[in-house]
Design an enzyme around this catalytic site. Structure first.
Site, PDB file in Angstrom:
ATOM      1  N   GLU A  85       0.833  -1.211   0.000  1.00 11.73           N
ATOM      2  CA  GLU A  85       0.000   0.000   0.000  1.00 11.73           C
ATOM      3  C   GLU A  85       0.865   1.256   0.000  1.00 11.73           C
ATOM      4  OE1 GLU A  85      -3.111  -0.056   2.985  1.00 11.73           O
ATOM      5  OE2 GLU A  85      -3.313   2.132   2.901  1.00 11.73           O
ATOM      6  N   LYS A 263      -6.984  -1.117  11.784  1.00 10.86           N
ATOM      7  CA  LYS A 263      -6.370  -1.477  10.497  1.00 10.86           C
ATOM      8  C   LYS A 263      -5.187  -0.549  10.228  1.00 10.86           C
ATOM      9  CE  LYS A 263      -5.917  -1.683   5.828  1.00 10.86           C
ATOM     10  NZ  LYS A 263      -5.148  -0.821   4.927  1.00 10.86           N
ATOM     11  N   ASP A 279       4.981 -14.583  11.150  1.00 11.29           N
ATOM     12  CA  ASP A 279       3.650 -15.146  10.901  1.00 11.29           C
ATOM     13  C   ASP A 279       2.651 -14.012  11.151  1.00 11.29           C
ATOM     14  OD1 ASP A 279       1.198 -16.369  11.012  1.00 11.29           O
ATOM     15  OD2 ASP A 279       1.873 -18.088  12.180  1.00 11.29           O
ATOM     16  N   HIS A 377      -2.691   9.890  -1.039  1.00  7.26           N
ATOM     17  CA  HIS A 377      -2.836   8.649  -1.787  1.00  7.26           C
ATOM     18  C   HIS A 377      -2.834   8.924  -3.279  1.00  7.26           C
ATOM     19  CE1 HIS A 377      -3.916   5.031   0.644  1.00  7.26           C
ATOM     20  NE2 HIS A 377      -3.789   5.940   1.582  1.00  7.26           N
TER      21      HIS A 377
HETATM   22  C1  MEV Z   1      -5.770   2.934   5.391  1.00  6.60           C
HETATM   23  O1  MEV Z   1      -4.933   1.882   4.979  1.00  6.60           O
HETATM   24  C2  MEV Z   1      -5.734   3.077   6.897  1.00  6.60           C
HETATM   25  C3  MEV Z   1      -6.695   4.113   7.486  1.00  6.60           C
HETATM   26  O2  MEV Z   1      -8.018   3.848   7.040  1.00  6.60           O
HETATM   27  C4  MEV Z   1      -6.606   4.004   8.993  1.00  6.60           C
HETATM   28  C5  MEV Z   1      -7.640   4.828   9.741  1.00  6.60           C
HETATM   29  O3  MEV Z   1      -8.705   5.091   9.186  1.00  6.60           O
HETATM   30  O4  MEV Z   1      -7.349   5.153  10.904  1.00  6.60           O
HETATM   31  C6  MEV Z   1      -6.342   5.501   7.031  1.00  6.60           C
END
Ligand code: MEV
Length: 427
Positions: A85, A263, A279, A377
């Site tokens: 990413e 995430k 792992d 991005h």
């Molecule tokens: C994107 O890979 C991760 C985010 O969505 C994390 C978040 O929303 O805190 C930007």
């Protein structure tokens, strides 16, 4: 797909890499170029690749990057990251710069204990048998430790026993937890061997039937804690700091947001895990189980304002990582990654990963409560499109800039721009 297509390939696993690839090309149309790409193992010896997993027909390379600016436990550290990413490495480096105050990010790993579970069904008087198991604790631990004298010699091994009675739809089940200090290993091999070894003993004690003997990835005895502080001006001022606190509160209140919040943390943790051949599924499973330990899914990190007006972040996560055994031992790049970080203990690696997770989280929240993440991005996306459209050197930035300025970040436009600019046409 060819007419004779089938997924039944008896003996496929016994073949060599090239032979397997030939078998596949008899079933799927692959050009010579595609075959060549697959057979490019990059920095991994094909022999090692073939011994790591089954049915190998090629290699796949991911970018290996360095996140800069990290100061963790008063030590400057270059952090290797492997991830598909865009923006993650830049974001981590950026946030790490904001978290250099004092000792930088402080991170402390707990004991390196993992749990091996043995599930015993059909136990009569399960609660009494649970206590009977505890009566044989020393014998069970002893037997477990006989399976791994090296680990024991180094100070690790089975340390304790827990017994639970868990209700299932078919009645109560006795669950034994073998608590093992795995030291610098991820631990699955050592723990699974011990769990399998003590199972007959437990059958004898309980008179029940053992159905499962496996490590638990809910690594609650392998927690790492990281915290850091930064002046509000480092994140863009008091208002931004306040909004970051709001973002934290929202993750606490809303599991839908908490999942995305976590995430973002895992973006950093898993990138380091991939660079060091960990792992990562175990790490993910453990992290999310921990996030849900209260019964509802919660964030792994919190952001607050302290009495001096600093923005302070804290994170707690289980990290089951190893620096000996498994892929980390055999993958030369994983070894280089450890060398770059000067990591000598599994707990040190865990501390770095937790610190990176915290920084990654700050970067994401800061972007989200200010300009949003799409701008950054899109800049990288535009560059990728420019490269795909054939741009090289200075042309990459030029094409990307024009696409952003025109609000047309598309492959067809990238191609048009590359063609025009390569011919020296004015845009
Ligand atoms: C994107 O890979 C991760 C985010 O969505 C994390 C978040 O929303 O805190 C930007």
């Amino acid at each position: 797909m060819k007419e004779n297509f089938t997924s039944r390939l008896p003996g496929f696993y016994k073949k060599g890499i090239k032979e397997r690839l030939e078998t596949i090309t008899r079933l799927i149309e692959l050009s010579d170029e595609e075959k060549k790409l697959l057979l490019n193992f990059g920095n991994l010896d094909p022999k090692i690749a073939d011994s790591m997993i089954e049915n190998v027909i090629g290699g796949m390379t991911y970018p290996f990057a360095i996140a800069t600016n990290f100061k963790i436990n008063n030590r400057d550290i270059l952090v290797p990251m492997v991830i598909e990413e865009s923006s993650v490495v830049a974001a981590a480096s950026n946030a790490a710069k904001m978290l250099r105050e004092g000792k930088g990010i402080v991170a402390i790993a707990d004991r390196q204990y993992m749990i091996g579970q043995i599930h015993i069904v059909n136990v009569t008087a399960p609660r009494c048998k649970a206590l009977k198991i505890l009566e044989h604790k020393d014998e069970i631990l002893d037997y477990a430790n006989q399976q791994d004298p090296v680990l024991v010699k180094l100070g690790g091994g089975a340390k304790d026993l827990e017994v639970r009675v868990v209700e299932t739809r078919r009645g109560p089940v006795v669950v034994v937890h073998l608590i093992v200090d795995v030291l610098d290993a991820m631990g699955a091999n050592a723990v699974n061997t011990m769990a399998e070894a003590v199972a007959p003993l437990l059958t004898k004690i309980t008179g029940g039937n053992v159905v499962m003997r496996i490590i638990s990835n809910n690594a609650v005895y392998r927690i790492v804690r990281a915290w850091a502080r930064t002046k509000p001006e480092n994140v863009g001022g008091k208002d931004v700091a306040e909004r970051i606190v709001w973002a934290s509160l929202l993750a606490e209140a809303d599991p839908y947001r908490a999942a995305t919040h976590n995430k973002g943390i895992m973006n950093g943790i898993i990138a380091v895990a991939l660079a060091t051949a960990q792992d990562h599924r175990a790490i993910e499973a453990g992290a999310h189980a921990y996030a849900a330990r209260s019964g509802s899914y919660k964030p792994l990190s919190y952001w607050e304002i302290d009495e001096e007006g600093y923005l302070v972040g804290s994170l707690e996560v289980p990290l089951q990582v190893g620096i000996i055994g498994g892929a980390v031992r055999v993958h030369p790049i994983a070894q280089i990654a450890l060398k770059i970080m000067e990591v000598r203990k599994a707990r040190e690696l865990a501390e770095i990963m937790a610190a990176v997770g915290l920084a990654q989280n700050l970067a994401a929240l800061r972007a989200l409560v200010t300009e949003g993440i799409q701008r950054g991005h899109m800049r990288l996306h535009a560059k990728n499109l420019a490269v795909m459209a054939g741009a090289t050197g200075n042309l990459i930035d030029k094409v990307a800039e024009i696409m952003i300025k025109d609000g047309k970040i598309r492959f067809d436009y990238a191609k048009e721009l590359v063609e025009k600019l390569s011919k020296g046409e004015k845009i």
